[in-house]
Design an enzyme around this catalytic site. Sequence first.
Site, PDB file in Angstrom:
ATOM      1  N   GLU A 103       1.867   4.244   8.271  1.00  0.00           N
ATOM      2  CA  GLU A 103       2.701   3.079   7.033  1.00  0.00           C
ATOM      3  C   GLU A 103       0.799   2.757   6.248  1.00  0.00           C
ATOM      4  O   GLU A 103       1.487   1.899   5.806  1.00  0.00           O
ATOM      5  CB  GLU A 103       2.916   2.022   8.328  1.00  0.00           C
ATOM      6  N   GLY A 104       0.756   3.634   5.479  1.00  0.00           N
ATOM      7  CA  GLY A 104      -0.158   3.942   4.562  1.00  0.00           C
ATOM      8  C   GLY A 104      -1.570   3.842   5.053  1.00  0.00           C
ATOM      9  O   GLY A 104      -1.408   2.472   5.885  1.00  0.00           O
TER      10      GLY A 104
END
Length: 600
Positions: free
Chosen positions: A441-442
Site C-alpha cells: 500500500e505504498g
Amino acid sequence: MPSYQAPVRDTRFVINELLELSSYADLPGFEMVTPDLVNTLVEEAGKFTSEVLAPLNQISDREGCTRHPDGTVTTPSGFKEAYSQFREAGWGAISMPAEYGGQGLPHTFGFVMEEFIDSANIGFGLFPLLAAGAVSALYAAGSEEQKQTYLPKLVSGEWLGTMNLTEPHCGTDLGLIRTKAEPQSDGSYAITGTKIFISSGEHDLTDNIVHLVLAKTPGAPEGTKGISLFVVPKVQVNPDGSLGEPNGVSCGALEEKMGLHGSATCVMNYDEAKGWIVGEENRGLAAMFVMMNAARLGVGIQGLGVAEVAYQNAVTYARERRQGRALTGPKEPAEPADPIIVHPDVRRMLMDAKALTEGLRALALWSGLLVDLAHSAKTDEERQVADDLVGLLTPVVKGYTTDKAFEITVNMQQVFGGHGYIKEWGMEQFVRDARIPMIYEGTNGIQAMDLCGRKLALHGGRAVQAFFKLVDDEVAAAKDDPQVGDIAMRLAKAAGEQKAATMWFLQNAMTNPDNMGAGAHPYLHIMGIVSVGLMWLRMARVAARKLAEGREDSAFYEAKLTTARYFAERMTPEAGALRREIETGCEAMMALQPEQFERS
C-alpha cells in the site's frame, strides 16, 4: 504455542472515555452509539477473534494457500468455516453503508474489528480488508447500477473484493501500467493484462470476487492522467443479480512469501475479461485513491495488531521465565531465580511496546472518528478540519505505525532470547508477518514523501497548521496541571521540533527538492512522535480525572499515567535528534555516483 486475548479494557477506554463516542449521538451514524453498545461489540469481537481466528494462525502459516492446476485456490484449513461465522455474525458490515445492508456504525468500530482480526490472524484479515476498500471506491465513484449490482453482496460478505494496481514492470509508478481496456458495443470493456501482488485475488471463501482494476483505454494520455478504473467480477453477474458465466480472469500463480502465508497473494491474468468503467474515463486513479487511503489506514492497523499480539506473548514469557536476580536484590528469594521482567533492559523493551501499542491504538481510533466527522460533522468548517486531519494523518498511521510495529515485534522476539527464534513459540512468525505492512500500500518511504511532498503544502499548509493549533491548545490547557503538566511541556518541545523541521523544509526544499526527499522519513517519525504524544496527553488527563473521582479500577488509570510519563520522558526527546538529522540536508546522501556504491 502463542495466545491472544483482545485488549478489550483498553479499547473500551479509548472509545468511551477518551473519544467519548456517545457524545456524538446527534450526528448521522452515531445515533445508536452508547457505552453499553460499545462494551457489547468490543467484548463479542474479542471473543470471536480470540476463540475462532487465533487458533488458526499457526496452522495457516504452516499450510499457506494452495493453487491447483485449474487456477483455483484453496485457503488454509479452517478459513472457510471461520469466514462463514464472520459473515453470518455481520462483523464485516459494522461500518458499511446502511442503505446497502451494512450496520452503518462509525468507522471507529470497524477499526477495532480490524485490529482484533489482525492480532489474531493477519492472513485472514486481508480478505475482508480489501472488500471494505472495494465498497469505499464503488460507493464514492460507481454508477447507481454498479452500486445496486455489487454493494449489497460486498457489504454482506457474500462476495469479496480486490484492488489491482501493480504490474510486473511497475510498482508505485502507476503511469507505466500496460493493462488495456478495449471498449465493446454493449458498453463494457475487454480488459487484458497482468497484475501482480494481488491480495485475495483468488480463493474459496466466496462464490464471486469483485476486482477493481486500473487499465488504459485506447488513445489515453500518457502517465497517470490516462488511467481508468474498471469493475471486473470473477463471475459475470446476470441482470437479475444471479451469477452467470465465468469471466476471463484467472490466477496464474501464488507468490511464495516471507510471511503472511494465510493470505492468497496472486498473479492475476486478464484475458479480454468483461469489465465496466467506474467513474469517468482517465479519472481512475482518483477513484482508486479512495480505496487506497482506506487500505493505508487498514495497513497501519495491521501493524498495530501484530505488535499487540507479540507484546502480549512477551509479557507472559517475561513473567514466567526465570533467569538471574534483580539488580536491587532478589525479588522472589524462595525461587532459584527471579522472572526476567525484573531486569531493566527487559522492562525497556516491554515499556516501549506498551507505550507505543496503546498510543497507536488511540491514534488509529481517533483517525476513525475523524473519517466519520469529515462526512457527518455539523458545520462545513468542522468537516473541513476533520478531512484535512485525516489526509495529514493517513501516511503517519500507515508509515510510523508499521515502522514501530516491526521494531516492537523484533524486540518482543528478543525478550524470548533463543526461544524467540524457534517456530513453536510463534514469535518468528510475528516478525515475518510484521514486515510486509511497511512495504505494501505504498512503502513507508512513499508515505513519508506523501506527507512531506504533498500534505504539508496542501491548501497553503492548512492541515498542518490545524494540527499544530490542536497540539498547542491542548498543551496550554494541561501545562499547569500538576498531574500532567510535565507531559504537556515535553509534548510542546517535540511539537516545536516538528515546527522547526517544517520551516526548514519551506526554506530549503524549493532550492533543492532532494532536501525534502532526504528528510521525509525522519519528518514522518517526528510527526508520529507528536501525534502519539498528543494521544498520551489526552489519555493522561482522562486517567488523572478518573483517579480524582476515586474509581475502583485505579490500577488501570495509574498505569495509564505512568505509561504516559514514560512516553513523554523516553520517546519525545527523539524528535530533536530527528530534526537535526533533517537539517543536515541531502549533500552527503546524494554525493556519490551510482558506480561508487559497487564493491570493487
